[in-house]
Design a protein around this motif. Structure first.
Motif, PDB file in Angstrom:
ATOM      1  N   ASN A 172       0.816  -1.220   0.000  1.00  0.00           N
ATOM      2  CA  ASN A 172       0.000   0.000   0.000  1.00  0.00           C
ATOM      3  C   ASN A 172       0.845   1.264   0.000  1.00  0.00           C
ATOM      4  O   ASN A 172       0.345   2.353  -0.286  1.00  0.00           O
ATOM      5  CB  ASN A 172      -0.935   0.006   1.214  1.00  0.00           C
ATOM      6  CG  ASN A 172      -2.013  -1.059   1.105  1.00  0.00           C
ATOM      7  OD1 ASN A 172      -2.348  -1.496  -0.002  1.00  0.00           O
ATOM      8  ND2 ASN A 172      -2.559  -1.499   2.235  1.00  0.00           N
ATOM      9  N   ASP A 173       2.127   1.138   0.349  1.00  0.00           N
ATOM     10  CA  ASP A 173       3.036   2.279   0.316  1.00  0.00           C
ATOM     11  C   ASP A 173       3.523   2.455  -1.121  1.00  0.00           C
ATOM     12  O   ASP A 173       4.404   1.730  -1.589  1.00  0.00           O
ATOM     13  CB  ASP A 173       4.213   2.029   1.263  1.00  0.00           C
ATOM     14  CG  ASP A 173       5.200   3.198   1.290  1.00  0.00           C
ATOM     15  OD1 ASP A 173       4.958   4.191   0.581  1.00  0.00           O
ATOM     16  OD2 ASP A 173       6.205   3.092   2.021  1.00  0.00           O
ATOM     17  N   LYS A 174       2.972   3.399  -1.840  1.00  0.00           N
ATOM     18  CA  LYS A 174       3.274   3.573  -3.263  1.00  0.00           C
ATOM     19  C   LYS A 174       4.713   4.005  -3.510  1.00  0.00           C
ATOM     20  O   LYS A 174       5.205   3.926  -4.643  1.00  0.00           O
ATOM     21  CB  LYS A 174       2.314   4.593  -3.890  1.00  0.00           C
ATOM     22  CG  LYS A 174       0.844   4.169  -3.841  1.00  0.00           C
ATOM     23  CD  LYS A 174       0.614   2.841  -4.532  1.00  0.00           C
ATOM     24  CE  LYS A 174      -0.848   2.402  -4.491  1.00  0.00           C
ATOM     25  NZ  LYS A 174      -1.063   1.072  -5.098  1.00  0.00           N
ATOM     26  N   ASN A 175       5.395   4.488  -2.468  1.00  0.00           N
ATOM     27  CA  ASN A 175       6.790   4.880  -2.629  1.00  0.00           C
ATOM     28  C   ASN A 175       7.744   3.697  -2.460  1.00  0.00           C
ATOM     29  O   ASN A 175       8.950   3.841  -2.624  1.00  0.00           O
ATOM     30  CB  ASN A 175       7.153   5.963  -1.606  1.00  0.00           C
ATOM     31  CG  ASN A 175       6.391   7.253  -1.851  1.00  0.00           C
ATOM     32  OD1 ASN A 175       6.213   7.660  -3.002  1.00  0.00           O
ATOM     33  ND2 ASN A 175       5.924   7.882  -0.787  1.00  0.00           N
ATOM     34  N   ARG A 176       7.172   2.556  -2.113  1.00  0.00           N
ATOM     35  CA  ARG A 176       7.982   1.360  -1.880  1.00  0.00           C
ATOM     36  C   ARG A 176       7.823   0.421  -3.071  1.00  0.00           C
ATOM     37  O   ARG A 176       6.748  -0.132  -3.306  1.00  0.00           O
ATOM     38  CB  ARG A 176       7.512   0.682  -0.580  1.00  0.00           C
ATOM     39  CG  ARG A 176       8.389  -0.450  -0.095  1.00  0.00           C
ATOM     40  CD  ARG A 176       9.666   0.102   0.533  1.00  0.00           C
ATOM     41  NE  ARG A 176      10.548  -0.950   0.984  1.00  0.00           N
ATOM     42  CZ  ARG A 176      10.601  -1.395   2.241  1.00  0.00           C
ATOM     43  NH1 ARG A 176       9.808  -0.867   3.160  1.00  0.00           N
ATOM     44  NH2 ARG A 176      11.448  -2.331   2.586  1.00  0.00           N
ATOM     45  N   PHE A 177       8.889   0.223  -3.830  1.00  0.00           N
ATOM     46  CA  PHE A 177       8.813  -0.626  -5.024  1.00  0.00           C
ATOM     47  C   PHE A 177       9.068  -2.092  -4.691  1.00  0.00           C
ATOM     48  O   PHE A 177       8.450  -2.990  -5.260  1.00  0.00           O
ATOM     49  CB  PHE A 177       9.837  -0.152  -6.065  1.00  0.00           C
ATOM     50  CG  PHE A 177       9.895  -1.000  -7.307  1.00  0.00           C
ATOM     51  CD1 PHE A 177       8.929  -0.866  -8.303  1.00  0.00           C
ATOM     52  CD2 PHE A 177      10.911  -1.928  -7.496  1.00  0.00           C
ATOM     53  CE1 PHE A 177       8.975  -1.646  -9.447  1.00  0.00           C
ATOM     54  CE2 PHE A 177      10.966  -2.717  -8.643  1.00  0.00           C
ATOM     55  CZ  PHE A 177       9.992  -2.566  -9.622  1.00  0.00           C
ATOM     56  N   SER A 178       9.984  -2.345  -3.753  1.00  0.00           N
ATOM     57  CA  SER A 178      10.390  -3.722  -3.474  1.00  0.00           C
ATOM     58  C   SER A 178      10.878  -3.866  -2.037  1.00  0.00           C
ATOM     59  O   SER A 178      11.093  -2.875  -1.332  1.00  0.00           O
ATOM     60  CB  SER A 178      11.520  -4.144  -4.438  1.00  0.00           C
ATOM     61  OG  SER A 178      12.647  -3.297  -4.265  1.00  0.00           O
ATOM     62  N   VAL A 179      11.021  -5.130  -1.617  1.00  0.00           N
ATOM     63  CA  VAL A 179      11.710  -5.432  -0.368  1.00  0.00           C
ATOM     64  C   VAL A 179      12.889  -6.330  -0.719  1.00  0.00           C
ATOM     65  O   VAL A 179      12.793  -7.174  -1.618  1.00  0.00           O
ATOM     66  CB  VAL A 179      10.789  -6.127   0.669  1.00  0.00           C
ATOM     67  CG1 VAL A 179       9.680  -5.207   1.102  1.00  0.00           C
ATOM     68  CG2 VAL A 179      10.230  -7.432   0.115  1.00  0.00           C
TER      69      VAL A 179
END
Length: 599
Positions: A172-179
């Motif tokens: 849901n965090d649109k600024n987070r592309f990957s882990v």
């Protein structure tokens, strides 16, 4: 074709006339309490076709191919189906034809062709999204096929569902592309309390379900559909983006250096595109984004004649559409005027006009030539250092030094797939020069690619040969290719050498040998003809000369094959050394980790 409308009907049992899908749209489909699917709806426009293999490659789900018989191009549909099969050879395919209420149905011969050609088609279902006719049968088929899949699970551990919900918060965090791989492992083991084996299994299952996409360094893309945005950075015709990639991009080349990749992928995390191995956890010299493109056969690494990397990739989508020096208007005008003869006259302008024209070769297949075929030809040509001008569906190769003041040892060959308006199911080779070396190289390349990448094409190909208005079909060539090894032009007594074409008939060699003419009868007939001493001498000298020419040509051909083998051996050795190096690095890392734990 109505893919998005179909998805909406499956989802809500209502008709919604949606606009075209932009990129990839992911949707959850629940069929009551029976089953839940994750749907990936791909944009059907040409600019999105390049993204499809990324998601389809080695798919562990069901693939639904949607086609509208009323307005669709059946030949192009079969090309798309072949792409699906190449990417996911074992995945079940359900063919859905739309607008069934308007009697838009496949013809009987088209149905027969699909079932004979594509063995993993699980069924063909006519539906109408407006009325809902055919939808219940389609749902039943989807459930039946899903139950046969390994990753369809009826009961999921509560811990996996908790982990899935945790990842949703990150998603849901649109600024987070990957882990990262380490972060995923930490979340699984520390927060959800999974053991090592369960953490690994959860990653595999979440990827199979479409929740995440796992890159070659183990990092997980949280919203897999955004990989289409990654590809859009490379697969583009926008001039400003091409300028960012450098002038080489206009020749289909993607240079391997951080300066170029930073300009292309700067909005994404550096460990996913950087060649600096000190960034991130990857032991691979290939950045995850580049490996992603390789895995989907959207780009191909380039090597020189010595087998060393050229630090660049060929990206077929970036190649010019039209042959160099030929405008789109010239091409349209030529197509309007005539057929294949006119196109070959136009394309022949790319070859030197002051050289002797050799017989042309055409290789026909049952299906359209795969998009990546010509890319593989160009990759091989670059590895031989023989590539001249190139475009998306063709290239010119040469033998010898074109810059030499004495061009006697130089020959050229042009390999191309004709425009789709004519015959996209064939490969044409035109050649000029004092020898057939370039043409032989072209045919060896084509044969190697068929045998290594598209072996099923061998059974469906037919070869034809022509010079001027005289032509020979597959059976005529096959009958003469080993004995006598040439075709004869009766008027001029010119012999058309067939030996260079033998590489295309290797899979038929045994059959050809068993159908050779009866040598005894030929010998017996020749006894009845008595020649004068002068003619006997002339015949002897002619035979000796033919032997010398045959020996020289055989030596040239064998030399070319030896050089090709050397390159292959060098490349294989380089790959072996790299694997050993990677294993050593991994071992050292494990040793260091063990020592750290002991401390």
């Amino acid at each position: 074709a109505g893919k998005t409308t179909l998805v909406r009907r499956l989802q809500s049992n209502k008709f919604d006339n949606f606009v075209m899908t932009d990129g990839v749209d992911m949707t959850s489909l629940s069929f009551g309490n029976e089953m839940t699917f994750m749907s990936m709806d791909f944009g059907g426009q040409d600019e999105y076709m390049y993204t499809h293999p990324i998601f389809i490659k080695d798919s562990e789900g069901i693939l639904i191919a949607v086609y509208c018989p009323r307005i669709g191009d059946f030949q192009q549909f079969t090309v798309n189906l072949q792409m699906i099969v190449d990417c996911a050879p074992t995945a079940p395919i359900i063919v859905v034809t739309t607008k069934a209420d308007e009697k838009a149905l496949l013809k009987p011969d088209e149905l027969t062709f699909l079932h004979n050609k594509f063995k993993n088609i699980a069924g063909v279902f006519p539906v109408d999204s407006f009325s809902g006719n055919g939808i219940p049968a389609l749902k039943t088929a989807m459930i039946q096929q899903a139950l046969l899949l390994e990753n369809t699970i009826r009961k999921v551990p509560a811990s996996f569902l908790a982990f899935q919900e945790l990842l949703q918060n990150f998603r849901n965090d649109k600024n987070r592309f990957s882990v990262s791989a380490a972060e995923f492992r930490d979340l699984a083991m520390r927060q959800v309390k999974l053991d090592e084996e369960s953490a690994t299994l959860s990653k595999r299952l979440f990827a199979a379900w479409g929740d995440i996409s796992v890159l070659n360094n183990g990092d997980c893309v949280l919203r897999p559909q955004e990989l289409a945005d990654v590809l859009a950075c490379v697969f583009t015709k926008v001039s400003t983006k091409l300028e960012t990639m450098g002038e080489d991009a206009r020749e289909g080349l993607l240079l391997h250096n951080n300066a170029v990749f930073r300009k292309i992928f700067s909005k994404f995390p550096a460990p996913l595109w950087s060649f600096d191995q000190s960034i991130g956890d990857s032991n691979s010299p290939i950045p995850p984004f580049l490996q992603l493109i390789y895995d989907a056969n959207l780009a191909f690494p380039l090597y020189g004649p010595d087998g060393k990397s050229l630090d660049a990739s060929l990206v077929p989508a970036l190649l010019p559409v039209d042959p160099p020096g030929i405008t789109a208007e010239q091409l349209r005008s030529t197509l309007n005027r005539g057929g294949m003869d006119e196109i070959m006259k136009l394309y022949s302008k790319l070859l030197p006009s002051d050289m002797y024209s050799l017989p042309g070769v055409q290789i026909k297949f049952d299906l359209a030539i795969p998009d990546r075929f010509m890319a593989l030809v160009q990759v091989k040509a670059r590895s031989y250092n023989t590539l001249g001008r190139s475009w998306k569906q063709g290239c010119v190769i040469f033998s010898g030094d074109p810059g030499d003041a004495n061009p006697s040892g130089v020959s050229y060959a042009m390999i191309f797939v004709p425009p789709k308006e004519l015959d996209p199911r064939s490969i044409v080779v035109l050649s000029v020069g004092d020898s057939t070396v370039a043409r032989s190289m072209a045919l060896v390349m084509i044969s190697d690619i068929i045998n290594s990448q598209f072996s099923s094409m061998n059974a469906q190909k037919s070869v034809s040969l022509w010079i001027g208005k005289k032509s020979w079909d597959h059976q005529q060539i096959k009958k003469n290719i080993y004995d006598p090894g040439f075709l004869l032009l009766k008027k001029t007594k010119q012999q058309i050498d067939l030996r260079g074409l033998r590489v295309l008939f290797e899979h038929e060699k045994q059959e050809s040998l068993t159908t050779k003419p009866n040598e005894a009868s030929v010998t017996e007939t020749s006894k009845d003809v008595k020649l004068s001493p002068a003619l006997e001498r002339l015949k002897f000298l002619s035979n000796e000369l033919n032997k010398i020419v045959e020996k020289k040509r055989k030596q040239e051909y064998e030399k070319m094959l030896i050089e090709q083998k050397k390159l292959q051996v060098a490349r294989a050795e380089k790959q072996r050394q790299q694997l050993v190096l990677n294993k050593e690095k991994a071992l050292m890392k494990d040793i260091q980790a063990a020592e750290s734990r002991r401390e």
